[in-house]
Write an enzyme that holds these catalytic residues in place. Sequence first.
Site, short mmCIF file in Angstrom:
data_model
loop_
_atom_site.label_atom_id
_atom_site.label_comp_id
_atom_site.label_asym_id
_atom_site.label_seq_id
_atom_site.Cartn_x
_atom_site.Cartn_y
_atom_site.Cartn_z
N TYR A 1 -45.39 112.55 48.24
CA TYR A 1 -44.70 111.55 48.10
C TYR A 1 -45.64 110.83 46.80
O TYR A 1 -45.45 109.60 45.77
CB TYR A 1 -44.44 109.77 49.05
CG TYR A 1 -43.53 109.03 48.68
CD1 TYR A 1 -41.92 108.91 47.82
CD2 TYR A 1 -44.08 107.96 48.64
CE1 TYR A 1 -41.91 108.50 48.04
CE2 TYR A 1 -43.65 106.73 48.32
CZ TYR A 1 -42.44 106.56 47.82
OH TYR A 1 -41.31 105.44 47.19
N SER B 1 -50.04 103.15 46.34
CA SER B 1 -50.80 102.59 46.17
C SER B 1 -52.39 102.42 47.94
O SER B 1 -53.05 101.36 47.43
CB SER B 1 -50.49 100.97 46.23
OG SER B 1 -50.53 100.06 46.93
N TYR C 1 -54.52 109.94 46.83
CA TYR C 1 -53.96 108.99 45.81
C TYR C 1 -55.25 109.00 44.16
O TYR C 1 -54.42 108.98 43.34
CB TYR C 1 -54.43 108.08 46.82
CG TYR C 1 -54.37 106.50 45.64
CD1 TYR C 1 -53.20 106.20 45.68
CD2 TYR C 1 -55.55 106.10 45.15
CE1 TYR C 1 -53.32 104.86 44.71
CE2 TYR C 1 -55.42 104.89 44.95
CZ TYR C 1 -54.55 104.15 44.12
OH TYR C 1 -54.37 102.92 43.59
N ARG D 1 -52.48 89.88 49.56
CA ARG D 1 -53.08 91.82 49.58
C ARG D 1 -51.77 91.98 50.79
O ARG D 1 -51.33 91.47 51.78
CB ARG D 1 -54.54 91.36 50.17
CG ARG D 1 -55.07 93.54 50.34
CD ARG D 1 -54.95 93.83 48.87
NE ARG D 1 -55.93 95.08 48.70
CZ ARG D 1 -55.64 95.92 47.64
NH1 ARG D 1 -54.36 96.32 47.46
NH2 ARG D 1 -56.68 96.87 47.48
N SER E 1 -57.22 103.68 39.25
CA SER E 1 -58.20 102.73 40.35
C SER E 1 -59.32 103.78 40.19
O SER E 1 -59.49 104.44 39.59
CB SER E 1 -57.04 103.40 41.35
OG SER E 1 -58.26 102.95 42.61
N GLU F 1 -60.75 104.95 42.41
CA GLU F 1 -60.36 106.10 43.39
C GLU F 1 -60.74 107.39 42.70
O GLU F 1 -60.73 108.45 43.17
CB GLU F 1 -59.42 105.79 44.17
CG GLU F 1 -59.85 104.66 45.78
CD GLU F 1 -59.68 105.14 46.40
OE1 GLU F 1 -59.61 106.64 47.02
OE2 GLU F 1 -59.88 104.34 47.23
P1 NAP Z 1 -49.32 96.14 46.12
O1 NAP Z 1 -49.69 95.21 46.58
O2 NAP Z 1 -50.25 97.62 47.58
O3 NAP Z 1 -47.52 97.22 45.43
C1 NAP Z 1 -48.09 98.16 45.39
C2 NAP Z 1 -46.66 97.56 44.48
O4 NAP Z 1 -45.55 99.31 43.95
C3 NAP Z 1 -45.07 97.15 44.86
O5 NAP Z 1 -44.26 95.79 44.42
C4 NAP Z 1 -44.61 98.33 45.50
O6 NAP Z 1 -43.41 97.63 45.69
C5 NAP Z 1 -44.71 99.51 44.20
N1 NAP Z 1 -43.66 100.58 44.65
C6 NAP Z 1 -44.70 101.09 45.52
N2 NAP Z 1 -43.18 102.30 45.47
C7 NAP Z 1 -42.33 102.59 44.33
C8 NAP Z 1 -41.10 102.93 43.27
N3 NAP Z 1 -40.81 104.36 44.01
N4 NAP Z 1 -41.38 103.04 42.65
C9 NAP Z 1 -41.20 101.50 42.03
N5 NAP Z 1 -41.99 100.71 42.21
C10 NAP Z 1 -43.07 101.27 44.02
O7 NAP Z 1 -50.16 96.55 44.92
P2 NAP Z 1 -51.93 96.06 44.12
O8 NAP Z 1 -52.99 96.20 45.06
O9 NAP Z 1 -51.30 94.81 43.86
O10 NAP Z 1 -51.64 97.26 42.81
C11 NAP Z 1 -51.05 97.45 41.73
C12 NAP Z 1 -51.34 98.75 41.21
O11 NAP Z 1 -52.79 98.46 40.59
C13 NAP Z 1 -51.48 99.67 41.79
O12 NAP Z 1 -50.67 100.44 41.05
C14 NAP Z 1 -52.18 99.73 42.68
O13 NAP Z 1 -52.33 101.66 42.32
C15 NAP Z 1 -53.61 99.90 41.93
N6 NAP Z 1 -54.90 99.17 42.33
C16 NAP Z 1 -54.78 98.38 43.11
C17 NAP Z 1 -56.44 98.44 43.39
C18 NAP Z 1 -56.90 97.00 44.09
O14 NAP Z 1 -58.00 97.36 44.45
N7 NAP Z 1 -55.59 96.23 44.64
C19 NAP Z 1 -57.25 99.23 42.70
C20 NAP Z 1 -57.13 100.18 41.75
C21 NAP Z 1 -55.65 100.12 40.94
P3 NAP Z 1 -42.43 98.19 47.26
O15 NAP Z 1 -42.96 96.24 47.72
O16 NAP Z 1 -40.76 97.98 46.64
O17 NAP Z 1 -43.33 98.23 48.63
#
Ligand code: NAP
Length: 341
Positions: free
Chosen positions: A96, A85, A151, A186, A126, A128
């Site tokens: 990856y 992410s 990404y 975060r 996202s 992005e």
């Molecule tokens: P985050 O805190 O960065 O967490 C990412 C999650 O993905 C973690 O639980 C991580 O597990 C898991 N993960 C990573 N690699 C994986 C794999 N191979 N298989 C299964 N799980 C995996 O994310 P967030 O900020 O809450 O965002 C949630 C989602 O929304 C993500 O998809 C992110 O890309 C998307 N998003 C976020 C934002 C933002 O501003 N926050 C905006 C738009 C979209 P581990 O704990 O094991 O690493």
Amino acid sequence: MTKPKIALIIGVTSQDGSYLSDFLLEKGYQVVGTIRRSTSTHQPNIEHLKGKIILEAADLVDQSSIDNLIIKYQPDEVYNLGSQSVPADSWSHPFYTAEVTAIGPLRVFESVRRFCPNAHVYQATSREIFGGVEGIEHANESTPIKANNPYGIAKAYAHMLVEVYRKSYDMFVCAGILFNHESPRRSLHFVTRKISMGVACIKLGIKNPPVNEIGEPLIDAEGKLHLGDLSAVRDWGYSKEYVEAMWLMLQQPTPKDYVIGTDTSYSIKDACKAAFDHVGLNWEDHVISDTKLLRPTEITAMKGDYSLAKKELGWQPRTFMKELMEIMVDSDIKLLKKENK
Ligand code: NAP
């Protein structure tokens, strides 16, 4: 007694996954959350959820681990929040990122299609995906997709699949096109948390600050917080509120994609000012822009026009950048005081 609905959250340790779990438990759901197999059991975002939700090991790179859970739980709702992410890390880990963030959702959609086709599915898109779009101030659901980092491209691939699965297989799949959202949960790889943790470390005179994404202390020997491009602009909202929108999308009569944002934008400098002001410090005395932390390409400035979500989901943001930074600074000061007692 009616059986509780089952929600499967892929990536439950994420900030969104942990807030979504809190929200769904309140609504009476049985929550199943996936964690990755890891040697570390340190999962601060979900410590408070242990014993309340079911934890299962699964990985988006392993089709069978996803299939097994879909078959076993037959979830009513599936939230795919798992992702590599960190946009900045997608240059150093492009393969990856593609494997997890693009092909991972494909594995989820295929698994649902084959084993639980009536489930309602949420995919975490996202903003992005619009990273390279020029000349548009307010992005909405019709804004053309033009990503400019690995990404964003991985997210765009998954986003386009959402519509393909809806149209080809009549599945209930929705994408939330979320603008940046932050919280005390975060990770330290992201700028808002680096700012709030940096402010807390400086204010409390912490001698052993945590390290940043390149393994260097967040605060250097001169007491400076190192950040990347201070003029970069983002639309920042509160994760705790954004998860409500995810749930609302899956309760609608027909599946659709929605932009979720605050329709405001601020620079990194603005966020620094809000955070340092909150504890009576001048950000300019403490922050430097470090070329090592610059992205090869920066996304264009844009605000998230959430008017469709407001009209159809009844959702709108309640917390904006200044208050959000204050919540995060207060939380990090509390955390560091507890850890350094
Ligand atoms: P985050 O805190 O960065 O967490 C990412 C999650 O993905 C973690 O639980 C991580 O597990 C898991 N993960 C990573 N690699 C994986 C794999 N191979 N298989 C299964 N799980 C995996 O994310 P967030 O900020 O809450 O965002 C949630 C989602 O929304 C993500 O998809 C992110 O890309 C998307 N998003 C976020 C934002 C933002 O501003 N926050 C905006 C738009 C979209 P581990 O704990 O094991 O690493």
